[in-house]
Write a protein that holds these residues in place. Structure first.
Motif, short mmCIF file in Angstrom:
data_model
loop_
_atom_site.label_atom_id
_atom_site.label_comp_id
_atom_site.label_asym_id
_atom_site.label_seq_id
_atom_site.Cartn_x
_atom_site.Cartn_y
_atom_site.Cartn_z
N ASP A 95 -10.03 -4.95 48.85
CA ASP A 95 -10.51 -3.71 48.18
C ASP A 95 -12.00 -3.85 47.80
O ASP A 95 -12.84 -2.94 47.55
CB ASP A 95 -9.79 -3.39 46.96
CG ASP A 95 -8.70 -2.53 47.22
OD1 ASP A 95 -8.58 -1.56 47.80
OD2 ASP A 95 -7.35 -2.98 47.00
N THR A 99 -14.86 -1.33 49.15
CA THR A 99 -15.78 -0.70 48.15
C THR A 99 -17.16 -0.77 48.70
O THR A 99 -18.03 0.19 48.74
CB THR A 99 -15.98 -1.41 46.83
OG1 THR A 99 -14.48 -1.46 46.34
CG2 THR A 99 -16.68 -0.61 45.82
N MET A 223 -11.64 0.28 42.76
CA MET A 223 -10.90 0.35 43.78
C MET A 223 -10.06 -0.70 44.10
O MET A 223 -10.17 -1.65 43.61
CB MET A 223 -11.60 0.46 45.09
CG MET A 223 -11.05 0.68 46.45
SD MET A 223 -11.82 0.58 48.02
CE MET A 223 -12.80 2.24 47.98
N ARG A 229 -9.30 4.82 45.25
CA ARG A 229 -10.48 5.07 44.39
C ARG A 229 -10.26 5.62 43.02
O ARG A 229 -10.70 6.74 42.83
CB ARG A 229 -11.59 5.88 45.41
CG ARG A 229 -11.69 5.20 46.82
CD ARG A 229 -12.42 6.05 47.74
NE ARG A 229 -13.52 6.60 47.23
CZ ARG A 229 -13.81 7.97 47.20
NH1 ARG A 229 -13.06 8.98 47.70
NH2 ARG A 229 -15.09 8.10 46.82
N PRO A 232 -14.53 6.34 41.58
CA PRO A 232 -15.43 6.25 42.53
C PRO A 232 -16.84 5.99 41.94
O PRO A 232 -17.71 5.74 42.91
CB PRO A 232 -15.31 8.06 42.94
CG PRO A 232 -13.97 8.41 42.54
CD PRO A 232 -13.66 7.63 41.36
N GLY A 264 -10.04 10.16 45.88
CA GLY A 264 -11.05 10.28 44.73
C GLY A 264 -11.00 11.76 44.24
O GLY A 264 -12.04 12.16 43.44
N GLY A 326 -12.16 5.65 51.36
CA GLY A 326 -10.97 5.05 51.03
C GLY A 326 -10.26 4.55 52.03
O GLY A 326 -8.97 4.41 51.78
#
Length: 327
Positions: A95, A99, A223, A229, A232, A264, A326
């Motif tokens: 993650d 990101t 995330m 997410r 965000p 998100g 994502g």
């Protein structure tokens, strides 16, 4: 020959063991580049940490090969030191890499970017320090308030899960499904008997608040779960954390909430809130034994205290703008 000396730490169990193979490839690529490599890979995290701490002061950088938990281990080793931290994504969720758009498919490209970053100005990011908090327990027993400053701390770079998300994390860790599927499956299974938790929280030294919440997550990247997410807008270099909370959603609504987190779009749900924090104490009013999770790994039982460590980790990456994808 370069004077650079890099410690290499691969997680032998990440991504079903494939990270160990990637680690060998990374070692070879770094040696070809003329860099002195110290292989710190061990059979378990405690041994790897001990070996890395022994040589840390001799290193220019520590490169970890694995997922978010391995990256957090690397951060524990180098936090608040001049040693820089590099990542070759080779975990299940990845993650942190997702990101910031780091390549999760090509170790060769990841190493190339690491080598470029070594010649560029330092990029510092925040870390989350987590410690056990026995202050309330001592007060109930009439004992002196303990000094927790000397207790072993853990470090996270992404998020600390403190509610339903922690239960899901615990269940997902034992699943053999793909990252997104394992979280989806765990969500469905945990929802069958889930009820909101009765928390108390103290934010930035303020008064104690009582909140009943389903989801309580302390975020730096925002995330988790293989692309969820949650926040965000979160940044890892702004010196502040985000406390994400879901309160007042019934189980059926919570079931509809989680698919939106991958896109998100959940931020418009009225029961979802985010507040900036720099330090927090959090526990449960009913004394339930709930374990926190950070970057996918099990941490201390609540109550805990956590705080941001601004710019504590020197990361070998060009972070730019967080990814809006994502996937």
């Amino acid at each position: 020959m370069s004077r650079l000396r890099i410690g290499l730490l691969a997680n032998p169990t990440a991504a079903g063991g494939s990270a160990h193979r990637v680690g060998r490839d990374v070692h070879h690529l770094l040696r070809i580049a003329g860099i002195s490599v110290v292989d710190l890979t061990s059979s378990n995290a405690a041994l790897a940490r001990a070996r890395a701490l022994e040589v840390r002061d001799t290193l220019t950088a520590l490169v970890v090969v694995g997922g978010d938990g391995t990256l957090a281990l690397g951060a524990e080793i180098v936090a608040e030191t001049p040693v820089r931290l590099g990542l070759v994504p080779a975990g299940s969720g990845n993650d942190f890499a997702r990101t910031y758009g780091l390549d999760v498919r090509s170790p060769d490209e990841a190493v190339r970017l690491l080598l470029q970053a070594l010649s560029r100005p330092v990029v510092a990011i925040d870390a989350i320090e987590i410690r056990p908090d026995d202050e309330d327990r001592a007060a109930q027993e009439g004992a002196a308030v303990p000094d927790t400053s000397g207790l072993a701390r853990t470090i996270a770079l992404g998020n600390v899960s403190l509610g339903f998300d922690a239960l899901v994390n615990a269940r997902a860790n034992s699943s053999r499904l793909a990252p997104r599927m394992r979280y989806t499956s765990a969500v469905l299974q945990e929802l069958r008997s889930f009820a909101p938790f009765p928390y108390w929280i103290e934010v930035d030294g303020g008064p104690r608040e009582e909140v009943d919440a389903s989801l309580l997550t302390l975020c730096s990247t925002g995330m988790f779960g293989g692309g969820m997410r949650l926040v965000p807008s979160a940044r890892v270099d702004d010196g502040v954390l985000e406390l994400a909370m879901v309160s007042g959603l019934r189980r059926s609504a919570l079931l509809r909430f989680f698919p939106r987190v991958f896109r998100g779009t959940h931020v418009s749900v009225p029961q979802f809130s985010v507040r900036p924090v720099r330090e927090i104490r959090v526990g449960l009013r009913d004394g339930t034994a709930l374990r926190s999770y950070a970057d996918g790994e099990a941490r201390d039982l609540l109550p805990i205290r956590a705080r941001v460590l601004p710019g504590a980790v020197r990361i070998l990456a060009d972070l730019g703008t967080p990814s809006t994808v994502g996937e």
